[in-house]
Motif scaffolding. Structure first.
Motif, PDB file in Angstrom:
ATOM      1  N   PHE A  51       0.828  -1.193   0.000  1.00 14.51           N
ATOM      2  CA  PHE A  51       0.000   0.000   0.000  1.00 14.51           C
ATOM      3  C   PHE A  51       0.864   1.244   0.000  1.00 14.51           C
ATOM      4  CE2 PHE A  51      -2.738  -3.210   1.916  1.00 14.51           C
ATOM      5  CZ  PHE A  51      -3.949  -2.996   1.278  1.00 14.51           C
ATOM      6  N   ASP A  52       0.322   2.303  -0.578  1.00 12.90           N
ATOM      7  CA  ASP A  52       0.887   3.638  -0.471  1.00 12.90           C
ATOM      8  C   ASP A  52      -0.133   4.523   0.239  1.00 12.90           C
ATOM      9  OD1 ASP A  52       3.390   3.374  -1.599  1.00 12.90           O
ATOM     10  OD2 ASP A  52       2.653   3.664  -3.645  1.00 12.90           O
ATOM     11  N   ILE A  53       0.318   5.671   0.706  1.00 12.12           N
ATOM     12  CA  ILE A  53      -0.562   6.648   1.328  1.00 12.12           C
ATOM     13  C   ILE A  53      -0.578   7.910   0.469  1.00 12.12           C
ATOM     14  CG2 ILE A  53      -0.960   8.127   3.342  1.00 12.12           C
ATOM     15  CD1 ILE A  53      -1.499   5.213   3.936  1.00 12.12           C
ATOM     16  N   MET A  54      -1.782   8.337   0.092  1.00  9.49           N
ATOM     17  CA  MET A  54      -1.938   9.618  -0.602  1.00  9.49           C
ATOM     18  C   MET A  54      -2.344  10.663   0.426  1.00  9.49           C
ATOM     19  SD  MET A  54      -3.813   8.792  -4.256  1.00  9.49           S
ATOM     20  CE  MET A  54      -3.160  10.241  -5.084  1.00  9.49           C
ATOM     21  N   LYS A  55      -1.613  11.746   0.474  1.00 10.73           N
ATOM     22  CA  LYS A  55      -1.921  12.837   1.394  1.00 10.73           C
ATOM     23  C   LYS A  55      -2.991  13.745   0.792  1.00 10.73           C
ATOM     24  CE  LYS A  55       1.206  12.153   4.729  1.00 10.73           C
ATOM     25  NZ  LYS A  55       0.850  12.000   6.156  1.00 10.73           N
ATOM     26  N   ILE A  56      -3.964  14.120   1.579  1.00  6.27           N
ATOM     27  CA  ILE A  56      -5.013  15.033   1.139  1.00  6.27           C
ATOM     28  C   ILE A  56      -4.698  16.420   1.689  1.00  6.27           C
ATOM     29  CG2 ILE A  56      -7.492  15.544   1.190  1.00  6.27           C
ATOM     30  CD1 ILE A  56      -7.960  12.550   1.711  1.00  6.27           C
ATOM     31  N   PRO A  57      -4.561  17.424   0.826  1.00  9.17           N
ATOM     32  CA  PRO A  57      -4.211  18.771   1.302  1.00  9.17           C
ATOM     33  C   PRO A  57      -5.188  19.258   2.370  1.00  9.17           C
ATOM     34  CG  PRO A  57      -4.095  18.674  -1.101  1.00  9.17           C
ATOM     35  CD  PRO A  57      -4.704  17.378  -0.648  1.00  9.17           C
ATOM     36  N   ARG A  58      -4.679  19.998   3.355  1.00  9.46           N
ATOM     37  CA  ARG A  58      -5.496  20.488   4.471  1.00  9.46           C
ATOM     38  C   ARG A  58      -6.630  21.387   4.008  1.00  9.46           C
ATOM     39  NH1 ARG A  58      -6.485  18.085   9.057  1.00  9.46           N
ATOM     40  NH2 ARG A  58      -4.751  16.641   9.319  1.00  9.46           N
ATOM     41  N   ASN A  59      -6.402  22.132   2.943  1.00  9.69           N
ATOM     42  CA  ASN A  59      -7.443  23.066   2.490  1.00  9.69           C
ATOM     43  C   ASN A  59      -8.380  22.446   1.450  1.00  9.69           C
ATOM     44  OD1 ASN A  59      -5.602  22.871   0.437  1.00  9.69           O
ATOM     45  ND2 ASN A  59      -5.475  25.056   0.016  1.00  9.69           N
ATOM     46  N   PHE A  60      -8.245  21.140   1.234  1.00  3.27           N
ATOM     47  CA  PHE A  60      -9.077  20.430   0.267  1.00  3.27           C
ATOM     48  C   PHE A  60     -10.429  20.131   0.910  1.00  3.27           C
ATOM     49  CE2 PHE A  60     -10.362  16.673  -2.237  1.00  3.27           C
ATOM     50  CZ  PHE A  60     -10.067  17.105  -3.531  1.00  3.27           C
ATOM     51  N   ILE A  61     -11.500  20.602   0.276  1.00  2.00           N
ATOM     52  CA  ILE A  61     -12.847  20.420   0.808  1.00  2.00           C
ATOM     53  C   ILE A  61     -13.210  18.931   0.856  1.00  2.00           C
ATOM     54  CG2 ILE A  61     -15.308  20.773   0.297  1.00  2.00           C
ATOM     55  CD1 ILE A  61     -14.479  23.442  -1.036  1.00  2.00           C
ATOM     56  N   LEU A  62     -13.702  18.485   2.000  1.00  2.00           N
ATOM     57  CA  LEU A  62     -14.293  17.153   2.123  1.00  2.00           C
ATOM     58  C   LEU A  62     -15.657  17.342   2.768  1.00  2.00           C
ATOM     59  CD1 LEU A  62     -11.204  15.037   3.241  1.00  2.00           C
ATOM     60  CD2 LEU A  62     -12.428  14.843   1.069  1.00  2.00           C
ATOM     61  N   GLY A  63     -16.675  17.360   1.939  1.00  2.00           N
ATOM     62  CA  GLY A  63     -18.008  17.656   2.432  1.00  2.00           C
ATOM     63  C   GLY A  63     -19.032  16.701   1.882  1.00  2.00           C
ATOM     64  N   ALA A  64     -20.293  17.127   1.931  1.00  2.00           N
ATOM     65  CA  ALA A  64     -21.393  16.326   1.404  1.00  2.00           C
ATOM     66  C   ALA A  64     -22.491  17.262   0.930  1.00  2.00           C
ATOM     67  CB  ALA A  64     -21.909  15.354   2.460  1.00  2.00           C
ATOM     68  N   ALA A  65     -23.369  16.711   0.113  1.00  2.00           N
ATOM     69  CA  ALA A  65     -24.377  17.544  -0.552  1.00  2.00           C
ATOM     70  C   ALA A  65     -25.768  16.952  -0.416  1.00  2.00           C
ATOM     71  CB  ALA A  65     -24.006  17.705  -2.027  1.00  2.00           C
ATOM     72  N   ALA A  66     -26.748  17.799  -0.704  1.00  2.00           N
ATOM     73  CA  ALA A  66     -28.156  17.422  -0.784  1.00  2.00           C
ATOM     74  C   ALA A  66     -28.856  18.562  -1.516  1.00  2.00           C
ATOM     75  CB  ALA A  66     -28.753  17.200   0.603  1.00  2.00           C
ATOM     76  N   SER A  67     -30.178  18.595  -1.475  1.00  2.00           N
ATOM     77  CA  SER A  67     -30.912  19.735  -2.021  1.00  2.00           C
ATOM     78  C   SER A  67     -32.100  20.015  -1.129  1.00  2.00           C
ATOM     79  CB  SER A  67     -31.385  19.450  -3.451  1.00  2.00           C
ATOM     80  OG  SER A  67     -32.497  18.560  -3.435  1.00  2.00           O
ATOM     81  N   ALA A  68     -32.711  21.178  -1.323  1.00  2.00           N
ATOM     82  CA  ALA A  68     -33.875  21.546  -0.513  1.00  2.00           C
ATOM     83  C   ALA A  68     -35.030  20.572  -0.743  1.00  2.00           C
ATOM     84  CB  ALA A  68     -34.302  22.975  -0.829  1.00  2.00           C
TER      85      ALA A  68
END
Length: 478
Positions: free
Chosen positions: A3-20
């Protein structure tokens, strides 16, 4: 296995979505505040799986505080949703705000910010007011474009001091494609010229709202941005043969460039005008409107990517007695041996993330963009509950992980991608499919008062957000 590890930048958005419309339900909705989706559900309820629709949805209207607690627990940096245009106003012509709904939206935004979650707000996620659909033909009308701008102005005035991320539309091509091009949704009218007019008017509406946003100085005052959320269909030709390449190119022209180009470049491909004229489907536009589009491009774009589109040159003759459809130039192609999501009928091909990212870098000036939706819908997920009642959705973890790997590889190659938003935060209602295919990090239990429970993927996503590390197989990109 190595395995390798990919680093995710600190300012990279990790969120979720929906709609009204997919979450709120109809609580508090006034008599004349139906959206297009509400009309469809009321007039065509039998096509919605098991009769579930937007009437109750996830009851977010009453339970948003409970849901935001879960968002904070998971660690979401951002939450994307919409404001329901059909409910935000009491009168669409005179732009009178429904204070009850506007106050609810105030509470949601404030609660998100209080919990350290950045709201990302879309002005229209299929929530065209039903009254405007029935009176003016919806987005076929330039008057509706102007009413949308007036609605947007009221929204900006109300929430512009707190919301920094704005979008005009989510997937602006979808409704008219289902209704007027393929005639598979209410009111089932095949009319390619009307399809094209809706496409143009939504691009014009985006440009006019961007113009308003800039004139009001929201960027300077609050550091805000405005964009649009598109669903480009990452297109692959069946073969390297000239006729297949040409089929894919024309497919891309009609379904991708028709919004990507005016939104980002401020202009339409000249060939599109030639094909519209050839097939008598030209949209009505003025030089002034085209100039507005040219001068008011978006700050950034969200892209919804789920699966690839594979096309080939036509192998059967087109029936000239039928109205023109872009399929005049292509047929869909099923790749032998492809990996499938059997519940949704969609191919799983994570490389779409990398290929689209490189296109944004090379063809669209490396504009800032992010994944606004990506996720996996699965039927009957209750089958996978463990003894603690937690859905063991390892298939979703694998799906997200594989797509994120290719996305992060593109970031390493210089694509200006700033984040990933999962569809969806909770299970929610989808058009026609209703709750058939579940997408959420959080289960909505329909048998137990729509109670919420985090799935295994929610705990995995929580760890990903906190540690910013993605484990990958060393041979993953081969």
């Amino acid at each position: 296995m190595d395995f390798d590890i990919m680093k995710i930048p600190r300012n990279f958005i990790l969120g979720a979505a929906a709609s009204a419309w997919q979450t709120e339900g109809w609580a508090g909705k006034k008599t004349k505040q139906d959206s297009y989706l509400d009309l469809w559900y009321k007039n065509n309820k039998h096509v919605w799986h098991n009769g579930y629709g937007p009437a109750i949805a996830t009851d977010f209207y009453h339970r948003f505080k409970e849901d935001i607690v879960l968002m904070k627990e998971i660690g979401l940096t951002h939450y994307r949703t919409s404001i329901n245009w059909s409910r935000f106003l009491l009168d669409y012509e005179s732009v009178i705000v429904d204070e009850e709904y506007a106050d609810y939206t105030d509470q949601v935004i404030n609660e998100l910010l209080k919990n350290g979650i950045e709201p990302m707000i879309c002005l229209e996620h299929y929530e065209l007011p039903g009254e405007l659909f029935e009176t003016y033909g919806g987005w076929g009308s330039k008057h509706v474009v102007d009413l949308f701008v007036k609605y947007s102005e009221k929204v900006f005035e109300r929430y512009g001091d707190r919301v920094k991320n704005w979008f005009t539309f989510n997937e602006p091509i979808v409704v008219q494609t289902r209704v007027y091009l393929d005639a598979i949704r209410y009111p089932f009218e095949q009319n390619t010229k009307k399809w094209m007019q809706w496409n143009f008017n939504k691009a014009l509406a985006t440009a006019k709202v961007v113009q308003l946003f800039n004139q009001k100085g929201y960027k300077e005052r609050y550091g805000s941005k405005i964009g649009v959320i598109l669903n480009p269909e990452v297109t692959y030709a069946r073969s390297s043969a000239k006729h297949d390449i040409e089929a894919a190119r024309i497919y891309d022209l009609f379904f991708n460039r028709i919004f990507l180009d005016p939104s980002i470049k401020g202009e339409y491909p000249p060939e599109l005008f030639e094909l519209m004229e050839k097939h008598d489907i030209s949209f009505d536009s003025t030089e002034n409107e085209l100039q507005i589009i040219k001068e008011n491009t978006v700050d950034y774009v969200g892209l919804n990517l789920y699966f690839p589109y594979r096309v080939k040159a036509r192998t059967t003759a087109w029936n000239d007695s039928t109205p023109f459809h872009p399929a005049y130039y292509y047929e869909m192609f099923d790749l032998p041996g492809r990996k499938m999501n059997p519940y949704r009928g969609w191919e799983i091909y994570p490389r779409i993330m990398f290929d689209m990212a490189m296109r944004m870098k090379e063809d669209y000036g490396n504009i800032e963009w992010f994944i606004a939706e990506n996720g996996m819908g699965v039927e009957n997920e209750f089958r996978f509950k463990n003894d603690e009642g937690i859905i063991q959705d390892d298939y979703r973890i694998e799906f997200i992980s594989d797509h994120l790997k290719w996305l992060l590889k593109a970031v390493e190659r210089g694509s200006n991608c700033t984040g990933f938003m999962l569809w969806a935060f909770t299970d929610n209602v989808s058009p026609m499919n209703a709750y058939k295919n579940r997408y959420g990090l959080v289960e909505i239990n329909l048998e137990e008062n729509r109670n919420r429970k985090m799935k295994k993927s929610a705990y995995w996503y929580m760890n990903l957000i906190e540690n910013r590390e993605l484990q990958i197989h060393k041979d993953v990109f081969r």
